[in-house]
Design a protein around this motif. Structure first.
Motif, short mmCIF file in Angstrom:
data_model
loop_
_atom_site.label_atom_id
_atom_site.label_comp_id
_atom_site.label_asym_id
_atom_site.label_seq_id
_atom_site.Cartn_x
_atom_site.Cartn_y
_atom_site.Cartn_z
N TYR A 204 7.73 16.25 3.65
CA TYR A 204 7.59 17.74 3.26
C TYR A 204 8.88 18.13 2.49
O TYR A 204 8.78 18.91 1.46
N ARG A 205 10.02 17.66 2.88
CA ARG A 205 11.21 17.99 2.28
C ARG A 205 11.28 17.31 0.90
O ARG A 205 11.69 17.91 -0.06
N ARG A 206 10.59 16.31 0.71
CA ARG A 206 10.57 15.49 -0.68
C ARG A 206 9.57 16.02 -1.60
O ARG A 206 9.67 16.20 -2.77
N LEU A 207 8.39 16.34 -1.06
CA LEU A 207 7.22 16.59 -1.98
C LEU A 207 6.68 18.00 -1.77
O LEU A 207 5.81 18.44 -2.67
N GLY A 208 7.03 18.48 -0.82
CA GLY A 208 6.52 20.16 -0.49
C GLY A 208 5.19 19.97 0.48
O GLY A 208 4.78 18.99 0.82
N PRO A 209 4.72 21.15 0.90
CA PRO A 209 4.00 21.21 1.97
C PRO A 209 2.71 20.52 1.44
O PRO A 209 1.76 19.89 2.36
N GLU A 210 2.08 20.92 0.44
CA GLU A 210 0.78 20.23 0.07
C GLU A 210 0.60 18.93 -0.13
O GLU A 210 -0.48 18.11 0.12
N ARG A 211 1.49 18.15 -0.31
CA ARG A 211 1.49 16.71 -0.67
C ARG A 211 2.05 15.92 0.77
O ARG A 211 2.09 14.69 0.71
N ALA A 212 2.70 16.53 1.60
CA ALA A 212 3.19 15.97 2.84
C ALA A 212 2.38 15.26 3.71
O ALA A 212 2.39 14.18 3.95
N ARG B 269 0.82 -1.22 0.09
CA ARG B 269 -0.02 0.11 -0.02
C ARG B 269 0.70 1.32 -0.12
O ARG B 269 0.69 2.21 -0.79
N LEU B 270 1.83 1.22 0.80
CA LEU B 270 2.91 2.26 0.83
C LEU B 270 3.61 2.72 -0.38
O LEU B 270 3.68 3.69 -1.00
N GLN B 271 4.01 1.57 -1.32
CA GLN B 271 4.54 1.66 -2.44
C GLN B 271 3.36 2.11 -3.60
O GLN B 271 4.02 3.07 -4.32
N THR B 272 2.20 1.68 -3.54
CA THR B 272 1.33 2.29 -4.34
C THR B 272 1.05 3.82 -4.17
O THR B 272 0.90 4.52 -5.10
N ALA B 273 1.08 3.97 -2.98
CA ALA B 273 1.10 5.64 -2.39
C ALA B 273 2.31 6.38 -2.97
O ALA B 273 2.32 7.67 -2.81
N PHE C 55 6.85 9.69 15.37
CA PHE C 55 6.79 9.02 14.12
C PHE C 55 5.99 9.77 13.11
O PHE C 55 6.43 10.05 12.06
N PRO C 56 4.75 10.09 13.32
CA PRO C 56 3.97 11.19 12.39
C PRO C 56 4.86 12.36 11.96
O PRO C 56 5.06 12.84 10.79
N LEU C 57 5.49 12.95 12.99
CA LEU C 57 6.36 14.18 12.91
C LEU C 57 7.42 13.98 11.60
O LEU C 57 7.89 14.74 10.92
N GLY C 58 8.18 12.90 12.02
CA GLY C 58 9.03 12.38 11.01
C GLY C 58 8.81 12.12 9.73
O GLY C 58 9.33 12.46 9.02
N VAL C 59 7.57 11.35 9.57
CA VAL C 59 7.29 11.19 8.21
C VAL C 59 6.82 12.22 7.67
O VAL C 59 6.98 12.67 6.45
N TYR C 60 6.03 13.23 8.23
CA TYR C 60 5.53 14.63 7.68
C TYR C 60 6.91 15.34 7.22
O TYR C 60 6.87 15.85 6.13
N LEU C 61 7.99 15.40 8.12
CA LEU C 61 9.10 16.31 7.80
C LEU C 61 9.86 15.71 6.60
O LEU C 61 10.33 16.54 5.69
N ALA D 4 0.65 12.16 2.34
CA ALA D 4 1.43 11.03 2.23
C ALA D 4 1.65 10.55 3.74
O ALA D 4 1.75 9.35 3.93
N THR D 5 1.54 11.51 4.66
CA THR D 5 1.85 11.17 6.14
C THR D 5 0.45 10.51 6.52
O THR D 5 0.67 9.34 7.17
N LYS D 6 -0.68 10.79 6.40
CA LYS D 6 -1.73 9.94 6.53
C LYS D 6 -1.77 8.67 5.99
O LYS D 6 -2.20 7.62 6.44
#
Length: 158
Positions: A114-122, A71-75, A105-111, A125-127
């Motif tokens: 955020y670095r990889r995709l930018g604020p609108e898509r972070a 599921r993560l690979q698909t996302a 954990f969620p903060l790390g994923v979000y950061l 992806a975190t959810k």
């Protein structure tokens, strides 16, 4: 009810809690407790109970990595993002005991996203990563509950 059965039951209960609150290796604790019970009882039925319980736990472990990972690979969430989230979760665990894991954990994923995709898509992806982790915990919990129920049946039969 013997002391062994009480101790095994307590170890299984602690293992189930350890799956939901990932502080202890829950499945290993459940499997080890059922193994200890089988060793103490040393009856063919006890070993069958252990084999069935171990099969549930091994299958659950395999499925808990395959299904959420797919599921993560698909996302499109890379594993490096999850590793960063896990690292920040571990740091968070020590900074703010127990609760820090759930914050880090969620903060790390979000950061990382955020670095990889930018604020609108972070955030989406975190959810997605959080849903995958939740699914992984649910799969492991179901397998461990099935193993615990198998032990419960074994208590009646042995």
């Amino acid at each position: 009810m013997t002391l062994t059965n009480v101790l095994v039951g307590a170890a299984i209960a602690i293992g189930l809690v350890g799956i939901v609150v990932p502080v202890l290796p829950g499945s290993l604790l459940v499997g080890g407790a059922v193994l200890a019970w089988a060793i103490v009882h040393d009856a063919p039925a006890a070993w069958v109970v252990f084999a069935v319980a171990a099969t549930f736990l091994v299958a659950g472990t395999v499925v808990k990595f395959l299904v959420p990972g797919r599921r993560l690979q698909t996302a499109g969430v890379p594993s490096s993002t999850l590793w960063f989230g896990a690292a920040l979760g571990i740091v968070g665990f020590f900074v703010v005991p127990v609760v820090g894991l759930f914050l880090g954990f969620p903060l790390g994923v979000y950061l990382a996203e955020y670095r990889r995709l930018g604020p609108e898509r972070a955030w989406p992806a975190t959810k997605g990563a959080l849903r995958a982790v939740g699914l992984s915990i649910l799969i492991e919990l179901v397998a461990a509950v099935l193993a615990a129920l198998t032990w419960g049946v074994g208590l009646v039969l042995v």
